[in-house]
Design a protein around this motif. Structure first.
Motif, mmCIF file in Angstrom:
data_model
loop_
_atom_site.group_PDB
_atom_site.id
_atom_site.type_symbol
_atom_site.label_atom_id
_atom_site.label_comp_id
_atom_site.label_asym_id
_atom_site.label_seq_id
_atom_site.Cartn_x
_atom_site.Cartn_y
_atom_site.Cartn_z
ATOM 1 N N ASP A 4 0.902 -1.320 0.142
ATOM 2 C CA ASP A 4 -0.134 0.184 -0.021
ATOM 3 C C ASP A 4 0.925 1.278 -0.030
ATOM 4 O O ASP A 4 0.496 2.319 -0.687
ATOM 5 N N ASP A 5 2.070 1.211 0.611
ATOM 6 C CA ASP A 5 2.842 2.278 0.882
ATOM 7 C C ASP A 5 3.468 2.558 -0.624
ATOM 8 O O ASP A 5 3.505 3.913 -1.113
ATOM 9 N N MET A 6 3.719 1.524 -1.148
ATOM 10 C CA MET A 6 4.258 1.578 -2.735
ATOM 11 C C MET A 6 3.468 2.293 -3.570
ATOM 12 O O MET A 6 3.564 2.975 -4.463
ATOM 13 N N MET A 7 2.041 1.948 -3.420
ATOM 14 C CA MET A 7 0.862 2.451 -4.392
ATOM 15 C C MET A 7 0.812 3.681 -4.105
ATOM 16 O O MET A 7 0.491 4.536 -5.125
ATOM 17 N N GLU A 8 1.021 4.269 -2.831
ATOM 18 C CA GLU A 8 0.884 5.685 -2.742
ATOM 19 C C GLU A 8 1.846 6.361 -3.346
ATOM 20 O O GLU A 8 1.533 7.496 -3.808
ATOM 21 N N LEU A 9 3.085 5.776 -3.276
ATOM 22 C CA LEU A 9 4.236 6.549 -4.047
ATOM 23 C C LEU A 9 4.038 6.564 -5.718
ATOM 24 O O LEU A 9 3.967 7.683 -6.241
ATOM 25 N N LYS A 10 3.530 5.470 -6.102
ATOM 26 C CA LYS A 10 3.275 5.621 -7.632
ATOM 27 C C LYS A 10 2.046 6.431 -7.782
ATOM 28 O O LYS A 10 2.222 7.289 -8.990
ATOM 29 N N ASP A 11 1.036 6.640 -7.114
ATOM 30 C CA ASP A 11 0.057 7.549 -7.489
ATOM 31 C C ASP A 11 0.573 8.913 -7.317
ATOM 32 O O ASP A 11 0.292 9.915 -8.038
ATOM 33 N N ARG A 12 1.589 9.199 -6.406
ATOM 34 C CA ARG A 12 2.168 10.554 -6.391
ATOM 35 C C ARG A 12 2.920 10.705 -7.493
ATOM 36 O O ARG A 12 2.912 12.024 -8.057
ATOM 37 N N LEU A 13 3.709 10.010 -8.005
ATOM 38 C CA LEU A 13 4.436 10.259 -9.285
ATOM 39 C C LEU A 13 3.686 10.345 -10.479
ATOM 40 O O LEU A 13 3.796 10.879 -11.479
ATOM 41 N N LEU A 14 2.418 9.557 -10.580
ATOM 42 C CA LEU A 14 1.344 9.797 -11.580
ATOM 43 C C LEU A 14 0.833 11.142 -11.634
ATOM 44 O O LEU A 14 0.881 11.847 -12.714
ATOM 45 N N ALA A 15 0.475 11.601 -10.492
ATOM 46 C CA ALA A 15 -0.033 13.049 -10.430
ATOM 47 C C ALA A 15 1.153 14.067 -10.698
ATOM 48 O O ALA A 15 0.725 15.068 -11.445
ATOM 49 N N GLU A 16 2.320 13.813 -10.243
ATOM 50 C CA GLU A 16 3.454 14.872 -10.724
ATOM 51 C C GLU A 16 3.760 14.757 -12.031
ATOM 52 O O GLU A 16 4.178 15.945 -12.658
ATOM 53 N N ARG A 17 3.480 13.748 -12.965
ATOM 54 C CA ARG A 17 3.786 13.817 -14.226
ATOM 55 C C ARG A 17 2.517 13.878 -14.991
ATOM 56 O O ARG A 17 2.638 13.892 -16.540
ATOM 57 N N GLY A 18 1.470 14.403 -14.337
ATOM 58 C CA GLY A 18 -0.002 14.593 -15.178
ATOM 59 C C GLY A 18 -0.454 13.489 -15.854
ATOM 60 O O GLY A 18 -1.086 13.519 -16.854
ATOM 61 N N ILE A 19 -0.039 12.356 -15.527
ATOM 62 C CA ILE A 19 -0.801 11.076 -15.998
ATOM 63 C C ILE A 19 -1.989 10.772 -15.263
ATOM 64 O O ILE A 19 -2.101 10.631 -13.989
ATOM 65 N N ASP A 20 -3.239 10.548 -15.992
ATOM 66 C CA ASP A 20 -4.395 10.137 -15.268
ATOM 67 C C ASP A 20 -4.347 8.900 -14.492
ATOM 68 O O ASP A 20 -3.914 7.857 -15.133
ATOM 69 N N ALA A 21 -4.906 9.029 -13.598
ATOM 70 C CA ALA A 21 -4.927 7.708 -12.448
ATOM 71 C C ALA A 21 -5.650 6.613 -13.220
ATOM 72 O O ALA A 21 -5.171 5.412 -12.891
ATOM 73 N N GLY A 22 -6.316 6.592 -13.765
ATOM 74 C CA GLY A 22 -7.150 5.737 -14.796
ATOM 75 C C GLY A 22 -6.393 5.115 -15.709
ATOM 76 O O GLY A 22 -6.717 3.942 -16.155
ATOM 77 N N HIS A 23 -5.282 5.534 -16.147
ATOM 78 C CA HIS A 23 -4.098 4.922 -16.876
ATOM 79 C C HIS A 23 -2.886 4.291 -16.136
ATOM 80 O O HIS A 23 -2.123 3.821 -16.500
ATOM 81 N N GLY A 24 -3.114 4.177 -14.799
ATOM 82 C CA GLY A 24 -1.997 4.150 -13.865
ATOM 83 C C GLY A 24 -1.651 2.539 -14.027
ATOM 84 O O GLY A 24 -0.454 2.367 -13.840
ATOM 85 N N THR A 25 -2.425 1.652 -14.454
ATOM 86 C CA THR A 25 -2.253 0.289 -14.627
ATOM 87 C C THR A 25 -1.169 -0.151 -15.959
ATOM 88 O O THR A 25 -0.481 -1.129 -15.919
ATOM 89 N N ARG A 26 -1.142 1.062 -16.619
ATOM 90 C CA ARG A 26 0.006 0.824 -17.876
ATOM 91 C C ARG A 26 1.382 1.038 -17.550
ATOM 92 O O ARG A 26 2.202 1.062 -18.269
ATOM 93 N N TYR A 27 1.434 1.683 -16.248
ATOM 94 C CA TYR A 27 2.800 2.083 -15.755
ATOM 95 C C TYR A 27 3.183 1.086 -14.381
ATOM 96 O O TYR A 27 2.440 0.649 -13.628
#
Length: 203
Positions: free
Chosen positions: A91-114
């Motif tokens: 869960d901690d790593m997923m929070e970090l991933k969500d933060r990086l997605l937001a910082e790079r302007g990537i829609d959270a709905g596309h998060g599974t691609r990364y």
């Protein structure tokens, strides 16, 4: 008599032209050799600078786990299950991933691609949770996480078999790792044909 002199002069002029042509050809060949040597020197310099940069990048302390060294690889990265024992909670790593997605302007709905990538993987002595060691990579493609995982697995095996130093493996995986992936079949530790044969889509 005049005819003989004329023939002699023509012959002399012909020899002069031949000598001039040979001289010009020699100069051209010499210039070509110099250009070739300069090109080879530039290539060697570029390779040296690239390798130096890769090693420096890999040895950035902020990306590495200080608990891992060449001397203790048997009890750390080469021990089965080691990565699981030092990895942060999922869960901690997923929070970090969500933060990086937001910082790079990537829609959270596309998060599974990364994938949440570690520039230097845990199994090669990378820090499990240092911000400087975390990145996002697409799962597929020529520079995707699936391909990087294959290279990581091979490098780890080379290190654990004593056929490559930990520092060299870190240098290979850090920075432009896809270039090392493409040419790894010619490296000393090259008995895994699977790395060389994987397709560009990561499958």
């Amino acid at each position: 008599m005049n005819e003989g002199k004329k023939n002699a002069l023509d012959e002399a002029h012909g020899i002069s032209r031949i000598e001039s042509t040979i001289s010009d050809a020699g100069r051209v060949a010499g210039l070509a050799r110099k250009m070739c040597l300069r090109a080879m020197a530039l290539v060697a310099m570029s390779v040296g600078l690239y390798l130096h940069a890769s090693v420096s990048f890999a040895q950035d302390a902020s990306m590495l786990d200080e608990r891992v060294s060449q001397q203790n690889i048997v009890t750390t990265i080469c021990r089965p299950g080691y990565a699981d024992t030092v990895s942060p909670p999922f869960d901690d790593m997923m929070e970090l991933k969500d933060r990086l997605l937001a910082e790079r302007g990537i829609d959270a709905g596309h998060g599974t691609r990364y994938a949440l990538d570690r520039r230097v993987p845990i199994v090669l002595g990378g820090s499990p949770d240092a911000q400087d060691n975390l990145d996002l990579l697409p799962w597929g493609g020529h520079k995707g996480e699936r391909r990087k995982e294959l290279l990581t697995a091979k490098l780890k095996r080379c290190v654990c078999e004593g056929r490559m130093s930990l520092t060299d493996a870190q240098a290979a995986i850090a920075g432009n790792w896809s270039a090392h992936y493409a040419g790894f079949g010619s490296a000393p530790c090259d008995d895994d044909s699977g790395v060389a044969s994987i397709g560009s889509d990561g499958s």
